[in-house]
Design a protein around this motif. Structure first.
Motif, PDB file in Angstrom:
ATOM      1  N   GLN A   1       0.832  -1.209   0.000  1.00 31.73           N
ATOM      2  CA  GLN A   1       0.000   0.000   0.000  1.00 31.73           C
ATOM      3  C   GLN A   1       0.864   1.255   0.000  1.00 31.73           C
ATOM      4  O   GLN A   1       0.572   2.223  -0.721  1.00 31.73           O
TER       5      GLN A   1
ATOM      6  N   LEU B   1      -1.639  -5.793  -5.092  1.00 35.54           N
ATOM      7  CA  LEU B   1      -2.323  -5.536  -3.834  1.00 35.54           C
ATOM      8  C   LEU B   1      -3.686  -6.236  -3.802  1.00 35.54           C
ATOM      9  O   LEU B   1      -4.074  -6.836  -2.789  1.00 35.54           O
TER      10      LEU B   1
ATOM     11  N   HIS C   1       2.399   1.614  -3.440  1.00 38.99           N
ATOM     12  CA  HIS C   1       1.406   2.076  -4.409  1.00 38.99           C
ATOM     13  C   HIS C   1       1.153   3.574  -4.266  1.00 38.99           C
ATOM     14  O   HIS C   1       1.138   4.311  -5.266  1.00 38.99           O
ATOM     15  N   GLN C   2       0.970   4.027  -3.049  1.00 40.91           N
ATOM     16  CA  GLN C   2       0.724   5.459  -2.831  1.00 40.91           C
ATOM     17  C   GLN C   2       1.940   6.293  -3.222  1.00 40.91           C
ATOM     18  O   GLN C   2       1.797   7.401  -3.767  1.00 40.91           O
TER      19      GLN C   2
ATOM     20  N   GLU D   1      -1.103  -2.077  -7.993  1.00 41.33           N
ATOM     21  CA  GLU D   1      -2.490  -2.186  -7.543  1.00 41.33           C
ATOM     22  C   GLU D   1      -3.023  -3.611  -7.740  1.00 41.33           C
ATOM     23  O   GLU D   1      -3.709  -4.160  -6.875  1.00 41.33           O
TER      24      GLU D   1
END
Length: 272
Positions: free
Chosen positions: A168, A191, A171-172, A188
């Motif tokens: 996460q 995830l 990804h951010q 993504e």
């Protein structure tokens, strides 16, 4: 040498209690076999020579017994075969596919697909490389490496909850630095796959036969300790830290070290 020395694997091990009763019954008394990866690869090679319906025989599984808890990573052979078939067909125009995949072979691969429920594969693989996003799930202290009967090895293992949290963040970070795009989408998708499993699961990255190629490549490049000097996890963390800080030079340094190292491994593919 491993039967498929060019394959790296990402595996999810779910606790036995997470499976359906029939599967729990199959696997609760199964002896944990350190050769299960070799057996899985041998079966995969056999199916290349003698195609058979992947749903036509009982599937195997990798087993871990840790602190009194049994964890299972089913081979998911049928699901992976069908997914690979779909990916292959999507990569080519429908008019071209029959030249590479005769209908009779497709019929063998897809036999039984309508009789099995939708299942998510516990194992995904890559040939001749390891995607940077896989490294983002681990810390250096979760890495084990050395030499066994097949040569150099490298395995990383983390709690699924930790892997999800780290993915996460990755990804951010990528989304903030580059916006939406192919790299962000791949993270993504990873995830989404991780979040499909029981939260008490384990995730494992196994270099497989690529460990041997990486070890040889690094030694040829002058690194005497070979794979022991591999810093792929550290390089990805360094690159993500640079992106988070808005430091392009720092991000580029980590990424360049990673790409240079794994480009050596990919070079062996063309040499074979």
């Amino acid at each position: 040498m491993r039967p498929t020395p060019y394959v790296a694997s990402l595996r999810i091990y779910e606790p036995l209690s997470a499976f359906e009763p029939a599967d729990r019954l199959r696997w609760q008394d199964l002896v944990a076999d350190e050769n299960s990866t070799r057996n899985e690869q041998k079966l995969a090679l056999r199916r290349l020579v003698f195609p058979e319906p992947p749903a036509g025989r009982p599937d195997g599984a990798h087993i871990l017994d840790i602190d009194g808890v049994r964890y299972v990573s089913p081979w998911s052979t049928a699901t992976r075969c069908w997914a690979a078939l779909d990916d292959f067909k999507d990569s080519l125009p429908s008019s071209v596919t029959p030249f590479f995949l005769p209908q009779n072979l497709e019929d063998v691969i897809t036999a039984g697909v309508d009789l099995m429920e939708d299942r998510v594969p516990h194992i995904i693989t890559e040939n001749w490389l390891i995607p940077p996003r896989w490294f983002s799930m681990f810390m250096p202290e979760e890495r084990a490496r050395g030499v066994d009967q097949d040569g150099p090895f490298c395995i990383m293992r983390a709690k699924l909850s930790d892997a999800i949290a780290r993915t996460q963040v990755a990804h951010q970070t990528v989304l903030g630095a580059f916006g939406e795009g192919s790299v962000e989408a791949e993270i993504e998708h990873l995830l989404e796959w991780l979040e499909m499993f029981h939260q008490q699961s384990l995730v494992e990255l196994d270099y497989g036969g690529l460990a041997g190629y990486l070890d040889l490549g690094m030694k040829l490049a002058g690194e005497e300790t070979g794979i022991e000097a591999d810093t792929s996890v550290e390089d990805v963390l360094h690159s993500l830290s640079g992106l988070a800080a808005g430091d392009g030079q720092m991000a580029g340094q980590g990424y360049e070290r990673l790409v240079t190292r794994w480009r050596m491994v990919q070079g062996f593919e063309s040499a074979i």
